[in-house]
Design a protein around this motif. Structure first.
Motif, PDB file in Angstrom:
ATOM      1  N   HIS A 121     116.726  19.619-117.518  1.00 28.95           N
ATOM      2  CA  HIS A 121     116.823  19.779-116.055  1.00 28.95           C
ATOM      3  C   HIS A 121     118.220  19.401-115.560  1.00 28.95           C
ATOM      4  N   HIS A 177     116.982  21.331-104.493  1.00 28.51           N
ATOM      5  CA  HIS A 177     117.853  22.055-105.435  1.00 28.51           C
ATOM      6  C   HIS A 177     118.557  23.237-104.809  1.00 28.51           C
ATOM      7  N   HIS A 200     119.649  14.257-103.733  1.00 26.33           N
ATOM      8  CA  HIS A 200     119.193  14.700-105.056  1.00 26.33           C
ATOM      9  C   HIS A 200     120.340  15.332-105.851  1.00 26.33           C
TER      10      HIS A 200
HETATM   11 ZN   LIG Z   1     116.664  17.977-109.920  1.00 35.29          ZN
END
Ligand SMILES: [Zn+2]
Ligand SMILES: [Zn+2]
Length: 267
Positions: A121, A177, A200
């Motif tokens: 990820h 994202h 994030h």
């Molecule tokens: Zn992430």
């Protein structure tokens, strides 16, 4: 609560795909946070992970549902000891599941064997909303299968509460994202409580000081509370991992195999 039950009957995968379709379109129209060239290729690399996950999940979701229903029938868990209205169960359910996810995520950065799967990820050098899909299926199925069962066993959560949690979580993950510009004031308002997209993205920075921070999916106050909250302006973030920087290491098959390859962490 009919509306809630109706919403919970929709497969969360469809909600995720719908949200990604919206954000992927917005990313073409609005100004982007990070520039990148081969958007189509990036999308398919991420989407292939979703297909793998979908196939594996047909089995795992059945195991998780069966286990949680069994726990509920035995009335196992703290919430069975006190009488709570549904709204309180929903809020406490989100809080406890998000707290458990925070610690599992933190553990995934700490334990080398878990990091091998989780780094898939983090390896993404160009984030966009499709990066929501980009996680190794073994990691996703492991957490997806074990977290709700474990938390249901401790707190006595039922399938309505767990379904509601995923309903709230999915828009957060897609938004976090998405390759859109979000104003810095968000960190001074929403960012006091919630994980904003910029916070994030700091978690996706190559510098390990920042990679090992901002673990929370929904409530950033877990990071503030447990000392893992970190901030830097998002235009100073360099996405990905140094050891995955080469173009040849951004492809689906390499990434699927990568947990089984010894790759040293570079900083
Ligand atoms: Zn992430
Ligand atoms: Zn992480």
């Amino acid at each position: 609560m009919n509306e809630l039950e109706y919403l919970l009957n929709i497969d969360i995968n469809y909600i995720a795909i719908g949200l990604i379709a919206v954000f992927f379109t917005l990313e073409q129209i609005l100004s982007n946070q990070f520039s990148f060239k081969e958007r189509g290729k990036h999308f398919w690399n991420s989407f292939l992970f979703q297909i793998l996950f979908f196939v594996g999940n047909l089995f795992w979701a059945g195991v998780a549902v069966f286990s949680i229903e069994w726990l509920n029938q035995q009335e196992i868990g703290l919430f069975y000891l006190i009488e709570l209205p549904l709204w309180a169960k929903l809020i406490l359910g989100i809080l406890t599941l998000d707290l458990a996810t925070y610690w599992f995520h933190r553990l995934s950065h700490r334990m080398p064997v878990l990091w091998r799967f989780h780094r898939v990820h983090h390896s993404d050098t160009t984030l966009d909303s499709s990066s929501y899909f980009r996680s190794h299926p073994i990691e996703v199925l492991f957490w997806f299968g074990s977290t709700p069962i474990l938390v249901a066993g401790i707190f006595g959560l039922d399938l309505i509460v767990i379904g509601f949690y995923y309903l709230v979580l999915t828009p957060f993950l897609v938004l976090e994202h998405s390759n859109l510009r979000f104003p810095a004031w968000m960190e001074k308002t929403f960012g006091l409580i919630f994980t904003t997209p910029n916070l994030h993205k700091i978690h996706h920075d190559q510098d390990q000081h920042f990679t090992d921070s901002n673990y929370a999916d929904i409530f950033i106050f877990w990071d503030r509370l447990f000392g893992t909250y970190r901030y830097k302006p998002v235009d100073q973030v360099r996405l990905g991992l140094k050891e995955f920087d080469e173009e040849s290491k951004q492809y689906f098959w390499y990434l699927v195999k990568s947990p089984f390859i010894r790759i040293e962490r570079e900083n």
